[in-house]
Design a protein around this motif. Structure first.
Motif, short mmCIF file in Angstrom:
data_model
loop_
_atom_site.label_atom_id
_atom_site.label_comp_id
_atom_site.label_asym_id
_atom_site.label_seq_id
_atom_site.Cartn_x
_atom_site.Cartn_y
_atom_site.Cartn_z
N VAL A 156 0.84 -1.20 0.00
CA VAL A 156 0.00 0.00 0.00
C VAL A 156 0.86 1.24 0.00
N GLU A 157 1.96 1.21 0.75
CA GLU A 157 2.84 2.38 0.79
C GLU A 157 3.39 2.72 -0.59
N GLN A 158 3.66 1.70 -1.39
CA GLN A 158 4.21 1.92 -2.72
C GLN A 158 3.17 2.51 -3.67
N ASN A 159 1.88 2.12 -3.49
CA ASN A 159 0.81 2.62 -4.40
C ASN A 159 -0.49 2.72 -3.61
N PRO A 160 -0.67 3.79 -2.83
CA PRO A 160 -1.87 3.89 -1.97
C PRO A 160 -3.18 3.84 -2.75
N GLN A 161 -3.17 4.31 -4.01
CA GLN A 161 -4.40 4.34 -4.78
C GLN A 161 -4.83 2.96 -5.27
N ASN A 162 -3.95 1.95 -5.08
CA ASN A 162 -4.26 0.62 -5.61
C ASN A 162 -4.73 -0.33 -4.51
N LEU A 163 -5.27 0.21 -3.44
CA LEU A 163 -5.73 -0.66 -2.35
C LEU A 163 -6.83 -1.60 -2.83
N PHE A 164 -7.71 -1.11 -3.73
CA PHE A 164 -8.75 -2.00 -4.27
C PHE A 164 -8.11 -3.15 -5.06
N GLY A 165 -7.07 -2.80 -5.86
CA GLY A 165 -6.40 -3.84 -6.64
C GLY A 165 -5.71 -4.85 -5.77
N ILE A 166 -5.10 -4.40 -4.68
CA ILE A 166 -4.43 -5.30 -3.75
C ILE A 166 -5.45 -6.25 -3.13
N THR A 167 -6.61 -5.71 -2.77
CA THR A 167 -7.66 -6.54 -2.15
C THR A 167 -8.17 -7.58 -3.15
N LEU A 168 -8.42 -7.15 -4.39
CA LEU A 168 -8.91 -8.09 -5.39
C LEU A 168 -7.84 -9.15 -5.70
N GLY A 169 -6.55 -8.73 -5.70
CA GLY A 169 -5.48 -9.71 -5.93
C GLY A 169 -5.47 -10.78 -4.87
N ARG A 170 -5.70 -10.39 -3.62
CA ARG A 170 -5.76 -11.38 -2.53
C ARG A 170 -6.93 -12.34 -2.74
N ILE A 171 -8.07 -11.80 -3.23
CA ILE A 171 -9.25 -12.64 -3.46
C ILE A 171 -8.98 -13.64 -4.59
N LYS A 172 -8.32 -13.17 -5.65
CA LYS A 172 -8.04 -14.06 -6.78
C LYS A 172 -7.16 -15.24 -6.37
N ARG A 173 -6.28 -15.03 -5.38
CA ARG A 173 -5.33 -16.07 -4.99
C ARG A 173 -5.89 -17.03 -3.94
N LEU A 174 -7.15 -16.84 -3.56
CA LEU A 174 -7.74 -17.75 -2.57
C LEU A 174 -7.81 -19.17 -3.15
N PRO A 175 -7.69 -20.19 -2.28
CA PRO A 175 -7.83 -21.58 -2.77
C PRO A 175 -9.23 -21.79 -3.38
N HIS A 176 -9.28 -22.59 -4.40
CA HIS A 176 -10.54 -22.91 -5.09
C HIS A 176 -11.23 -21.62 -5.57
#
Length: 875
Positions: free
Chosen positions: A410-430
């Protein structure tokens, strides 16, 4: 007892079964009175006969018992006791059933009979049984009973509509979302409250301004929560709004004000934007005059859909709330409030969430992360409340190492918090990102309102559990209300999806997907369906089908739909105000402009642009061309609401008034209150000035039985002749329902011959059942004749004579005619004499015989002819 009194008493006695043996003697006595041959001996005998059989009024039957007996006779297949119980419960406005089916009663009546309608069953379900009976009992108790029952019924129906309007499900969903995880803001909330109290004495606005995600909605939600959600009028504007959204907003706020303060309202104009704006202003004024302080909260004004010119319709907000009334608004610091010229207003720029509040929230979900790291995160997010909460949601449940990694990202790109959250969701098992989660976000992005979870499942061909899991996985990015409606959590996330996740081509494709869904069995969308999911799809399609075609840029199908005459007819039937159809035509006009890629194509599309523009303009002018009868036919067909909505489109205020007055005779109590409330406001503003319109209004009110209001209207007419003339018409209407009231009105008529005419008309009506009234009225009339001039006296005597004839006293009637003839012989003015002779001739034709009437007409003609011969200039 004079001849008239004696004749009236004998007529009453002749109907008494106990005096049946004397029927022939009574008849001979009445004939002798009429012929003037009654001897003193016969007169004394008749008086003795009357003394033996005093006239008494039999006790009136019990109106409820009579109603029950009549329905029991009409419903032989039902248990009589069950019928009796159902009717008693219905009249008492308690739940009533017959064989398990709900029962309702409606009634109307006149002086001779009453009609009662019993509805058994559910009309929507198609098994309605309607039974009508006539109850021949002109009983005042019956009238009072039914009037009370119907008043209670109408009040409860209006209250139910108000309670339904106050249930703002989407607004409450947004409010609860903004309250979740709320922290701090103690100083800010105190400052806002101080601004509110400062504005209280004059009334006005407090505008809370902040950029998206800064926490203005959460702060407003907290203020409402602390004041009591149920006791605080409020509305959170939906993330997706149509151009007609303001009516729904106003409807909810007005309903909350009515319920909170227990206001008595004669009607609730839930379908009329102009009327609802007027009702909102009226209620605020009423509260202010009573010294009541009220604070109303409205959040998200910047989310209202702009008009074609880019402005937002804020006309529902009064330019100056009255003293004691403060309206708190939440909006971004843009041009939203520019159209609203506010005299008393204070702006409050909400600061970012404090570092202490942010760190307190993060520590509650990640107590193991170092304070220095959290400080760096706060600095990167700049105190944006939405991002602070989203970061907390993302860190919750993660290990300290993962949380630390997240913070560094987030510190590197504060405006991409939504993208970071969606990236975490995409990497969930199944992960079901491609098959369920991303398509679900796409549908919520393009949907024009929140969608039910099962509707999303139908669109994506997924079961309920899969869709419910998707809501859980997407966490703070989407929200679900208690009504199972699902929507994106925040406008900032909506903007992020449109800019970073879906390209324009994909957005258009998903709009087409929803357009195809709306078009499924498109002819059926205008009828209701019992299945709640299918019904929700059909209602959605009625509102948004054209919008999705336009946003998908499917010009061909869009034009085909608009060019089909049935669509416009169905749309205006669904929304008689034509607001929604006008918006569709605006989409059509915009499409004709956008579809052209070259000058040649623009020229080819010009006819279509002109067509939609002319049709859009003609929505008002078309109503102006309607004859008055067209509105009456709509009302007669039971489409009163549609008629009233179309009247709103008339360009002439005077014609609107005239049409509203005509509607009074056809509408039910609910629509009557809507119309009369509008007319009252126009009267107070002195818009209704002509005696003709005032007279029409008074007559229409009287026909509905609203006599007191009719008299008030009549008394506002300045021209005395017109005022008295309308009163005389009113007397005839009132006499059919209330003899005593009609007499009181007649006695206020200042012009003597008009007064006599009205009294005579009452006498004719009352003769059938209340012979004593006839006697009293005719005696009053005779006294008044002594004070009027010869010509008017002749007219009055003729009217009295005709009334007396109806009572059966031909002798007395002839005597008055002779008196009128004697007066006429002494009239010098030829025109007055001719008028008098004609009036006498009309009376004689009724009382005496046609031959004598013809003689008088010939005399009148002779006088007229002689006048022409003596004065050629008058020929």
């Amino acid at each position: 007892m004079d001849d008239l009194d004696l004749h009236l008493a004998l007529e009453a006695l002749r109907t008494n079964p106990a005096a049946h043996a004397y029927h022939e003697r009574i008849t001979r006595g009445m004939e002798a009175i009429e012929q003037g041959t009654l001897t003193p001996f016969e007169r004394d005998a008749l008086h003795r006969l009357l003394a033996r059989f005093p006239i008494s009024t039999p006790p009136s039957p019990d109106p409820v018992a009579a109603l029950i007996a009549a329905f029991q006779d009409k419903l032989p297949t039902y248990d009589p006791a069950a019928v009796a119980t159902a009717i008693q419960h219905a009249l008492a406005q308690r739940p009533a059933t017959l064989n398990g089916a709900p029962v309702t009663i409606t009634m109307d009546g006149d002086t001779q009979a009453h009609q009662a309608n019993l509805a058994i069953g559910n009309q929507v379900g198609g098994n309605l049984v309607q039974v009508t009976v006539t109850i021949p009992i002109p009983d005042a108790r019956f009238d009072a009973l039914l009037a009370s029952a119907l008043r209670t019924h109408e009040h409860e129906k209006t209250l139910a509509r108000i309670q339904h309007a106050a249930q703002q499900i989407e607004s409450d969903r947004l409010l609860n979302l903004r309250l979740q995880g709320f922290v701090g803001r103690v100083t800010e909330l105190a400052a806002i409250r101080e601004h509110i109290e400062t504005m209280r004495s004059t009334g006005g606005y407090v505008l809370i301004k902040a950029a998206a995600g800064e926490g203005k909605s959460s702060s407003i939600a907290k203020l409402i929560h602390e004041a009591g959600i149920a006791a605080t009028p409020h509305h959170f504007i939906a993330l997706t709004t149509g151009r007609e959204y303001q009516l729904g907003l106003l409807r909810a706020v007005v309903a909350q004000l009515i319920l909170k303060h227990g206001l008595t309202v004669s009607y609730f104009p839930e379908e009329s934007y102009p009327a609802m704006k007027g009702e909102f202003a009226r209620i605020l004024d009423e509260l202010s005059k009573q010294g009541i302080a009220e604070t109303i909260y409205l959040d998200g004004l910047d989310q209202l859909q702009p008009e074609i010119d880019g402005s937002r319709d804020l006309s529902f907000l009064p330019p100056q709330p009255p003293p004691g009334i403060v309206i708190v608004l939440g909006s971004r610091p843009d041009e939203t409030l520019k159209p609203l010229e506010i005299l008393h207003r204070v702006d409050y720029a909400l600061p970012p969430l404090s570092e202490g509040d942010a760190l307190a929230l993060w520590r509650s979900v990640q107590p193991g992360v170092a304070d220095g790291l959290l400080h760096d995160l706060y600095t990167a997010l700049k105190g944006n409340a939405l991002f602070v909460h989203l970061a907390a949601d993302t860190m919750q449940g993660a290990s300290v190492g993962d949380a630390t990694s997240l913070i560094r990202q987030v510190e590197q790109n504060p405006q991409n918090l939504f993208g970071i959250t969606l990236g975490r969701i995409k990497r969930l098992p199944h992960s079901k990102w491609d098959s369920v989660w991303k398509p679900m976000l796409a549908l919520l992005l393009v949907a024009q309102e929140p969608l039910r979870l099962d509707m999303l499942g139908d669109l994506l061909k997924q079961d309920h559990d899969t869709m419910q899991d998707a809501v859980w996985v997407l966490g703070g990015l989407v929200s679900q209300g208690i009504d199972q409606q699902v929507a994106l959590h925040h406008l900032m996330f909506r903007d992020y999806l449109a800019a970073s996740v879906f390209n324009q081509r994909e957005v258009k494709r998903w709009h087409q997907r929803l357009a195809d869904w709306c078009a499924t069995d498109v002819d059926a969308i205008w009828t209701d369906d019992r299945d709640p999911i299918e019904q929700a799809r059909r209602v959605y399609a009625r509102y948004h089908y054209i919008t999705h075609l336009a946003l998908a840029e499917n010009w061909t199908v869009l034009w085909q739909v608009l060019d089909t005459g049935d669509y416009g007819e169905h749309k205006t039937r669904f929304d008689p105000s034509t607001r929604l159809y006008a918006l569709d035509l605006d989409r059509g006009r915009e499409s004709a402009i956008k579809a052209g890629q070259s000058i040649e194509e623009h020229i080819q599309n010009l006819p279509r642009l002109w067509k939609y523009s002319l049709l859009r303009t003609s929505l008002t002018s078309r109503v102006d061309q309607w004859p008055d009868e067209a509105f009456e036919f709509l009302a007669m067909a039971g489409r009163t609401h549609e008629a009233l909505e179309r009247i709103e489109l008339a360009s002439s205020q005077e014609r609107k008034i005239g049409l509203w007055i005509k509607m009074i005779g056809y509408c039910d109590d609910y629509h009557y209150r809507i119309i009369f409330s509008r007319l009252q406001r126009l009267l107070l503003k002195n818009y209704i000035k002509t005696a003709d319109l005032l007279g029409q209004l008074a007559k229409s009110l009287a026909m509905r039985g609203d006599f007191e209001q009719a008299i008030t209207i009549i008394n506002s007419i300045h021209d005395k002749w017109t005022q008295n003339h309308i009163k005389s018409i009113l007397v005839d209407i009132v006499a059919l329902k209330d003899i005593e009231k009609s007499i009181n009105i007649a006695m206020t008529i200042d012009i003597e011959w008009m007064c006599i005419n009205s009294l005579c008309n009452i006498a004719k009506i009352s003769t059938k059942n209340q012979i004593n009234y006839s006697k009293t009225l005719l005696n009053k009339s005779m006294k008044i004749t002594r004070t009027i001039t010869d010509n008017n006296k002749v007219y009055a005597l003729c009217n009295i004579a005709k009334a007396i004839k109806i009572t059966g006293n031909t002798y007395r009637a002839k005597s008055l005619i002779k008196q009128a003839i004697s007066i006429t012989n002494n009239i010098i003015n030829e025109n007055n004499k001719i008028d008098a002779l004609c009036n006498i001739a009309k009376a004689i034709n009724i009382i005496w015989n046609t031959y004598r009437a013809k003689l008088l007409i010939k005399q009148a003609i002779s006088i007229k002819t002689r006048g022409f011969l003596l004065n050629p200039s008058k020929r």
